[in-house]
Design an enzyme around this catalytic site. Structure first.
Site, PDB file in Angstrom:
ATOM      1  N   LYS A 180     -61.329   2.636  20.471  1.00  0.00           N
ATOM      2  CA  LYS A 180     -60.891   1.316  20.019  1.00  0.00           C
ATOM      3  C   LYS A 180     -60.956   0.245  21.116  1.00  0.00           C
ATOM      4  O   LYS A 180     -60.800  -0.933  20.828  1.00  0.00           O
ATOM      5  CB  LYS A 180     -59.485   1.403  19.451  1.00  0.00           C
ATOM      6  CG  LYS A 180     -59.447   2.181  18.131  1.00  0.00           C
ATOM      7  CD  LYS A 180     -58.074   2.199  17.523  1.00  0.00           C
ATOM      8  CE  LYS A 180     -58.048   2.973  16.226  1.00  0.00           C
ATOM      9  NZ  LYS A 180     -58.195   4.442  16.443  1.00  0.00           N
TER      10      LYS A 180
HETATM   11  C1  LIG Z   1     -58.665   5.246  15.382  1.00  0.00           C
HETATM   12  C2  LIG Z   1     -59.158   6.600  15.728  1.00  0.00           C
HETATM   13  C3  LIG Z   1     -59.932   7.366  14.826  1.00  0.00           C
HETATM   14  C4  LIG Z   1     -60.271   6.899  13.438  1.00  0.00           C
HETATM   15  O1  LIG Z   1     -61.122   5.783  13.426  1.00  0.00           O
HETATM   16  P1  LIG Z   1     -61.267   4.884  12.125  1.00  0.00           P
HETATM   17  O2  LIG Z   1     -62.208   3.817  12.484  1.00  0.00           O
HETATM   18  O3  LIG Z   1     -59.875   4.374  11.831  1.00  0.00           O
HETATM   19  O4  LIG Z   1     -61.748   5.772  11.033  1.00  0.00           O
HETATM   20  C5  LIG Z   1     -60.405   8.599  15.248  1.00  0.00           C
HETATM   21  N1  LIG Z   1     -60.095   9.081  16.468  1.00  0.00           N
HETATM   22  C6  LIG Z   1     -59.347   8.385  17.346  1.00  0.00           C
HETATM   23  C7  LIG Z   1     -59.041   8.985  18.670  1.00  0.00           C
HETATM   24  C8  LIG Z   1     -58.853   7.125  17.016  1.00  0.00           C
HETATM   25  O5  LIG Z   1     -58.085   6.444  17.899  1.00  0.00           O
END
Ligand SMILES: *Cc1c(COP(=O)(O)O)cnc(C)c1O
Length: 438
Positions: A106
């Site tokens: 993210k």
């Molecule tokens: C947010 C996140 C996900 C999921 O991603 P999305 O885009 O919400 O489907 C998977 N793994 C980790 C470590 C995350 O922080």
């Protein structure tokens, strides 16, 4: 390029408007009015370009209202760490998206969103205040993504004593324009305080208040680059002739389905992705939808891969919009399955035994899903699984699966050594309001 709300394809808005609004006035999400083709300068068979250069070209295909020089500056900032493609086994690769400051994928989206907001604020000579409630991860990605970004002050509200030490350190040691508010209460209290603030028109006007929502297009669009870059790296590593394009399957461990949507956009743009694998944990709303055609949101259940514990994945509406609600079309591009906690631990063990690689629980869901959806004899096409988090973020699960401890990467060690600075308050709205107005 304009953007439209999913519910209303007649009212088009600029990128700026979609970025600042987050959600459309009709309550649905913004999507691109059309998916552009891959820019002429970006060929996955040409593996000579740098990551920020590729990112800038992909971003410019969607965001025409910002000059390409400015977009390049933003891409330089958002993509300032490597995204390596690691070979795990024959025909099985991991794209490590976790080398940013908070060691999860993210970071790129949060950093780009911050840069884009700041760009418009600079032009308009405005200041913006952002309030976010966090149960841990969002707060640290936003804090790290917005640190030192001009024209923006960020208030992160987190529940005292209810997030991990690591997460707390990443939120409370940044300083500058990032204010940590430690609330004596629960995550729900924090969320309620932020919602109350956003509904307080006097406050919203006084400090130009908004939030940094995870469904913001400014976070989604930069993630498309992962998939262009992943296929380029595969080309580079498998080293066949420069004009021969290699296709791969791509597996995305999913929670709110933003990252999978970005992958589907990349495929539609012309990136040579054969099939997409959508990997869920015990939160099975999406795998069930693929099986039955009915989408039934429900409360989330807790798993080892807790960033994927989402019972009502909001970005799924964007995927459905991309396929115009046609389930068969969706199924011809995407296969979906779920992986339970027990299988996640088994996969962490199997991968560690086979290749000495320590998977975090989220990435392990992806690797296990790939083995389910694609038995090894089925095809010689490579698969790229996206690695969404660094295993050191989940020491308890790694310990449970492998009986080892993972060394902390330097980003986390540094965060642990810095001094915590937070303002501790009771869960009282007037206290929050005073802090925001100060
Ligand atoms: C947010 C996140 C996900 C999921 O991603 P999305 O885009 O919400 O489907 C998977 N793994 C980790 C470590 C995350 O922080």
């Amino acid at each position: 390029m304009k953007f439209r709300s999913i519910l209303n394809d007649h009212s088009l808005v600029s990128f700026r408007e979609a970025l600042f609004r987050g959600i459309a006035p009709d309550g649905s999400l913004y999507v691109p009015e059309a998916i552009p083709t891959l820019p002429a300068g970006v060929k996955t068979s040409d593996a000579t370009q740098s990551l920020p250069r590729v990112a800038a070209q992909v971003l410019s295909a969607y965001i025409e209202e910002i000059s390409s020089e400015q977009i390049q500056k933003m891409a330089d900032r958002a993509f300032s760490f490597p995204i390596p493609l690691v070979k795990l086994e024959d025909d099985l690769y991991l794209l490590e998206l976790f080398h940013g400051p908070t060691l999860a994928f993210k970071d790129v989206g949060a950093r780009f969103m911050a840069a884009a907001l700041s760009y418009f604020l600079e032009q308009e000579q405005q200041e913006l205040t952002i309030a976010v409630a966090t149960s841990g991860d969002t707060g640290s990605a936003v804090a790290q993504g917005f640190v030192n970004v001009p024209h923006i002050s960020v208030f992160v509200l987190y529940p005292s004593g209810k997030i991990s030490t690591l997460q707390e350190q990443q939120i409370t040691t940044v300083g500058g324009n990032i204010h940590a508010i430690e609330v004596e209460g629960t995550f729900d209290d924090c969320q309620h305080l932020v919602k109350t603030a956003l509904a307080d028109q006097e406050l919203v006007r006084a400090c130009n208040l908004t939030t940094a929502n995870s469904i913001n297009l400014g976070r989604l669009i930069p993630q498309i680059t992962y998939y262009v870059w992943g296929l380029m790296e595969l080309q580079r590593q498998t080293g066949r002739s420069p004009n021969q394009e290699i296709a791969a399957d791509v597996c995305v461990p999913s929670g709110n389905f933003g990252n999978l949507t970005a992958a589907a956009y990349a495929k539609r743009m012309g990136v040579p992705i054969a099939r997409l694998f959508s990997a869920s944990n015990a939160n099975v709303v999406v795998p069930e939808f693929f099986r039955t055609g009915s989408f039934r949101p429900r409360p989330s259940v807790q798993t080892f891969s807790n960033a994927m514990d989402v019972g009502n994945p909001s970005n799924f509406a964007r995927l459905q919009a991309l396929y115009e609600g046609n389930l068969d079309a969706m199924k011809s591009d995407i296969a979906s399955t779920s992986v339970l906690d027990e299988e996640t631990l088994v996969e962490m063990q199997r991968t560690y035994e086979r290749s000495g690689y320590i998977l975090d629980p989220h990435t392990a869901v992806g690797v296990a899903a790939t083995r389910k959806l694609k038995p090894s004899h089925s095809s010689s096409r490579p698969t790229i699984v996206v690695g969404t988090a660094h295993p050191a973020k989940f020491p308890e699960v790694v310990e449970k699966a492998l009986h080892i401890t993972t060394p902390l990467p330097k980003q986390l060690q540094e965060a642990l050594q810095r001094t915590k600075q937070s303002t501790r308050i009771p869960a009282d709205y007037q206290r929050v309001k005073r802090l925001l107005l100060a």
